[in-house]
Every structure is written in C-alpha cells, then in structure tokens.
Write an enzyme that holds these catalytic residues in place. Sequence first.
Site, PDB file in Angstrom:
ATOM      1  CE  LYS A 165      -3.655  -2.310   2.692  1.00  0.00           C
ATOM      2  NZ  LYS A 165      -2.905  -3.553   3.040  1.00  0.00           N
ATOM      3  CD  GLU A 254      -4.619   4.973   3.897  1.00  0.00           C
ATOM      4  OE1 GLU A 254      -3.956   4.941   2.856  1.00  0.00           O
ATOM      5  OE2 GLU A 254      -5.726   4.430   4.010  1.00  0.00           O
ATOM      6  CG  HIS A 290     -12.137  -3.259   7.327  1.00  0.00           C
ATOM      7  ND1 HIS A 290     -12.751  -2.032   7.386  1.00  0.00           N
ATOM      8  CD2 HIS A 290     -11.531  -3.441   8.532  1.00  0.00           C
ATOM      9  CE1 HIS A 290     -12.509  -1.484   8.565  1.00  0.00           C
ATOM     10  NE2 HIS A 290     -11.784  -2.319   9.280  1.00  0.00           N
ATOM     11  CE  LYS A 292     -13.223  -5.634  -2.321  1.00  0.00           C
ATOM     12  NZ  LYS A 292     -12.369  -5.905  -3.502  1.00  0.00           N
TER      13      LYS A 292
END
Length: 299
Positions: A165, A254, A290, A292
């Site tokens: 990332k 973040e 987190h 899907k």
Amino acid sequence: MIDSAHSADTLVIANRGEIASRYVKAALKTGVKAIVLLYESGDNSPVDTYSTKPLKTLFNILKSQPVLNEIGDVPEIHSNDTFTELFIQNKGIVIRCREISSFLNEKEIAVICEEEKSQKDVSTVGVAMGYGFLSEVGSFSGLLDKKGIFFLGPDEHVLNEFGGKDKAKARARKLDVPVVPGSEGIVKNFEEARDAFDMIQNGDSNVVVLVKGVDTGGGRAIEPAQTKEEFVLAYNNAVKDSLEIAGNDHVMIEKKILNPKHIEVQVVRDRHGHVFCLGTRDCTIQNAKHQKVIEIAPA
C-alpha cells in the site's frame, strides 16, 4: 525469463474455496491439468464449507462443475503419500490434490511446481494465486520466474512497485493522483505513528484514524481509532496481525473515510502489451472486518 508465447499445460492452484473452484473449472474447459494445493488447518481449509480430506475436497470442488457431467466417464482415483488424483484417461483430464503447510510458503509451493514440471509430458507449469496470500508478493513471482515457472499475474518489478500500500500511494503521489491523508509511508515506530495520528486529527476528535498493515489483504490488519487510548490498542493489534499474515510489522496511518462509495475499475494487461478494461464494480457493502459481502457490477 519464460517464453510468454507458450501457455501453461499444468496449472498449480494455490488458493481455496470459490477461487480454487473457478480455476479448476477453467482448467477443465481448456484441457489443462490442474494441481489443487490443500492447506489443512480448520478455518483455512481450501474449500471452506467442506471437509479438508484431500479426496472429499477434490470431489466437492468438482461436483458442481457441468463440464464433468457432460463427460459422462467414470474417473479413476490414484492416491499415494504425496497426492490424490482424479484421472479420466479417454479425455486426458487430470486433477490432482497435494497438501501444503501454508499458502504463504513460497519455497514449498515452488518445490511442488518443480516436481510437477519434471513429470512426463509436462512442458510448462503455471501458478494461479487468485487474490490474497502470495498473489502480490514480488519475491514469489521472481522466484518462480528464475525456476522457469509461469506466474499468472504481474512480474516481480510490477509487484514490487504496487504490491504494498505504501509503494502504491507513493506512485500515485508522483502522478498527482489524490490519495487519502495519512503518513508518508511505513511508520518506523509507535512514536511516529502517534505523530501521524495527531496530524490527521488536527485537534478534531470526530476524525477516525486507521492503522493499516502495508502488505496485508483481505481486510486483515486494519484497526480504527478515534482516541489516543484506542490508538494504542489499534496500533498493537495491527502490528500483531501484520506479523502473523505478512511476516513483518509494516503499518501505515490513514484517515478513515466515513460512508464511502467503494468503486473498483478492473484493468487487465497481458504479456504482449494488450490492455483491457473490464468495467467497474461497487464493493461498498462490507462487513465489520472490511471484507466484501456483495459486489455489484457494473457499479
């Protein structure tokens, strides 16, 4: 380098569940021998809802495949200490199960690929990782390339540029692509992480901050925090998960985007330079981990 003009005639599938099933189905349709790797460890079973015993797992992977039903022939079963194999001689179909200790063991998977490559009538072996595990690890792609094994995915250079990332965000910044506010990359220690937390909040206690594992996927090693006390726990948990999953303690900080719209654009490029856009999908609906739950395509 592997001659990209040749396709694999043997496919090693290093994943589980629906991913493994789809690769097996593709192998059946294209006449490629499929090698299904099984990781026998409770929740990490290769076919999540079925027994992890190799023979039963093999049949559960296959039983819903219409290709087998159309064949009509009764398969032979070969089994020894190394693998369990389904074989239909008249059709030349071979689907083999082999056990491994982990989907994250680069050397073990590479050794299995070399063993399969040494088999009679095998010219090229390909490895299908799907997503997660080693699918974005540059060293694994490079290891296979050195051994003359075809990796179904980006090469080592691309993965080293985008697999983490931190590197993906750094490349985006260079291209003036907007990114989520946060640390400039991997934080070196807790003190640097805490400084990033303070910078992101900037005195606004309503802002939620995320501690994210740089090299992890599947929703793992992502911990939210809104207070300094929560941040200590979030940092420790994310580092712990990152060590367990990725083998390192690399995390970044973040700002959490509240109520986002999670849209993905699917782009594929082959080794001959052809680029295809496969459209968009909406992955906004996720669970608390987190992960899907529902994907809507097109978005």
